[in-house]
Write a protein that holds these residues in place. Sequence first.
Motif, short mmCIF file in Angstrom:
data_model
loop_
_atom_site.label_atom_id
_atom_site.label_comp_id
_atom_site.label_asym_id
_atom_site.label_seq_id
_atom_site.Cartn_x
_atom_site.Cartn_y
_atom_site.Cartn_z
N HIS A 24 0.87 -1.16 0.00
CA HIS A 24 -0.14 0.08 0.03
C HIS A 24 1.15 1.29 -0.01
CE1 HIS A 24 -3.85 -2.05 1.04
NE2 HIS A 24 -3.01 -3.04 1.29
N ILE A 25 2.06 1.24 0.69
CA ILE A 25 2.87 2.47 0.61
C ILE A 25 3.61 2.48 -0.52
CG2 ILE A 25 5.30 3.10 1.65
CD1 ILE A 25 4.36 2.17 4.35
N THR A 26 3.86 1.44 -1.26
CA THR A 26 4.37 1.88 -2.62
C THR A 26 3.65 2.63 -3.62
OG1 THR A 26 5.89 -0.24 -2.59
CG2 THR A 26 5.25 0.42 -4.71
N VAL A 44 3.10 13.33 2.90
CA VAL A 44 2.70 12.14 3.34
C VAL A 44 2.54 12.43 4.84
CG1 VAL A 44 2.98 9.90 3.26
CG2 VAL A 44 3.88 10.91 1.38
N ALA A 45 1.28 11.86 5.09
CA ALA A 45 0.78 12.06 6.83
C ALA A 45 0.68 10.33 6.97
CB ALA A 45 -0.54 12.69 7.18
N HIS A 46 1.53 9.86 7.47
CA HIS A 46 1.59 8.29 7.67
C HIS A 46 1.72 7.79 9.27
CE1 HIS A 46 5.91 8.59 8.93
NE2 HIS A 46 6.05 9.64 8.31
N PRO A 47 1.17 6.67 9.41
CA PRO A 47 1.29 6.27 10.76
C PRO A 47 2.66 6.02 11.06
CG PRO A 47 -0.34 4.97 9.47
CD PRO A 47 0.43 5.89 8.64
N GLN A 48 3.08 5.83 12.58
CA GLN A 48 4.46 5.54 12.95
C GLN A 48 4.89 3.92 12.52
OE1 GLN A 48 3.07 5.94 16.93
NE2 GLN A 48 4.46 7.92 17.30
N TYR A 49 4.22 3.37 12.36
CA TYR A 49 4.32 1.89 11.97
C TYR A 49 4.83 1.73 10.92
CZ TYR A 49 3.91 -3.12 11.56
OH TYR A 49 3.96 -4.45 11.30
N SER A 51 7.20 3.27 9.10
CA SER A 51 7.31 4.68 8.54
C SER A 51 8.20 4.41 7.11
CB SER A 51 8.15 5.50 9.34
OG SER A 51 7.54 5.82 10.49
N PRO A 52 7.70 5.29 6.16
CA PRO A 52 8.36 5.17 4.90
C PRO A 52 9.71 5.92 4.90
CG PRO A 52 6.41 6.85 4.79
CD PRO A 52 6.38 5.96 5.98
N THR A 248 10.87 2.60 -3.02
CA THR A 248 9.65 2.81 -1.94
C THR A 248 9.74 1.76 -0.93
OG1 THR A 248 8.22 1.44 -3.43
CG2 THR A 248 8.09 3.83 -3.68
N SER A 249 10.90 1.08 -1.01
CA SER A 249 10.90 -0.21 -0.03
C SER A 249 11.28 0.08 1.32
CB SER A 249 12.10 -1.17 -0.53
OG SER A 249 12.07 -2.29 0.16
#
Length: 453
Positions: A24-26, A44-49, A51-52, A248-249
């Motif tokens: 999903h992040i990719t 990109v507002a992302h959860p801490q888990y 993290s990209p 994006t890995s």
Amino acid sequence: MENLQGGGGKRRRVVLVPYPFQGHITPMLQLGSILHSRGFSVTVAHPQYNSPPPSSHPELEFHSLYDGLSGYQLSFQSLLAAIYGMNENCRASLEEYLVQLMEEEEKQDIACIIYDNIMFFVDDVATHLKIPTIVLRPFSANYLNSLLSILQQSDAIFPFQDSSILEPLPDLHPLRFKDLPFPTINNHVIEPVVDFSVRTNDIRSSVACIWNSVDELEHSALSKLQQRYKVPFFPIGPFHKRASDSSTSLLEEDKTCLEWLDRQTPASVLYVSIGSFVKMSEKDLVETAWGLANSDQPFLWVVRPGSVDGGSDQLPEDFERVVGDRGRIVKWAPQRSVLSHPAVGGFMSHCGWNSTLESIFEGVPMICSPVLSDQPVNARYLTQVWKVGMELERAERGVIETTIRKLMAGDEGREVRKRVVDLKLKLIESCMEKGGSSYQALDELVEFISSLP
């Protein structure tokens, strides 16, 4: 470009909220890269888990949202609880951040928030703040269409007999009961999964849907879904062909495998990966190892740390001695570079949607070994509709060996390879080039976001 400017000549801002798993992040990071290249500021507002990696995307801004998952032992069994927890815990953090953005001295003009459909809390927050939202669908349209059809007629499907497993699902050609896109227990659909499916596939007040797909590949499913949701659809895929080459890995990629590929004959190597999330049993690991060894074909095999369920990633004794330099094993690979390498002639895959698109658009035929979610649906379309893959019927060494030989060295494999190359060329011409469907859909998406109030 003028229409992208907000007050004071600033670029209009788009806020992306990904679901924090690799598949999903990719596509979300790729979408961010595409929108930035078209003149938007992107956060990109992302959860801490999970993290990209911000360093891989200097063109994007990143903001971490409190998700309450610190120290949480995430497993497939606990996944639903974690998703609901994340949707609850990220809410206040996102709202606070958006208010801060809107109140900054040089007032930020937020055009919209684009969120992964699993992060369904976003629409409530955005509605409260009067910011438009757009849903990103990182899965195939065929998967969503089949999922919704099954939920609508669940009483006619469940429970089913074990003997029906290879029978066709009613009104869902080419799917069989075996290809159901969610888990069952004793051939009953699991109630929490139904609730989850309904919640994640409701678009609420969102004003549009973005698809990492191609109209020519999924026209029928996209048309049916558009009639259902009644908002503009933008199938602008494949994202990986439009985005920057930045990684994006979430895992470190072993790029030394590319040097090994450089030494191999064109179209001779089978690339093997079960992706970023799926686990295999110790038995499947052993059977796959000996299937690869006995096939006599060169292979590059990704054995991800922790990918063996409840067991060790240890390969069978003598395996590496038997295969020698004919096989290369890595913990993680730069998949896009691998699939575009001239030495790669096949991909044995779990058939996640990113992998499916990457393989088709590099003209690489597939051996399909799906496990869960959208994978069985994608695999069935690959083998039965687009005819660019072969089904791996069982994870047994003899079946694996025979299927690999068939794809990599047999007449049937040559036919499949020709079809996937023809499909790739047709799709690139009809969707990627100027005037093509994806090219046009991207122009329309940029115009649509720019015109949001």
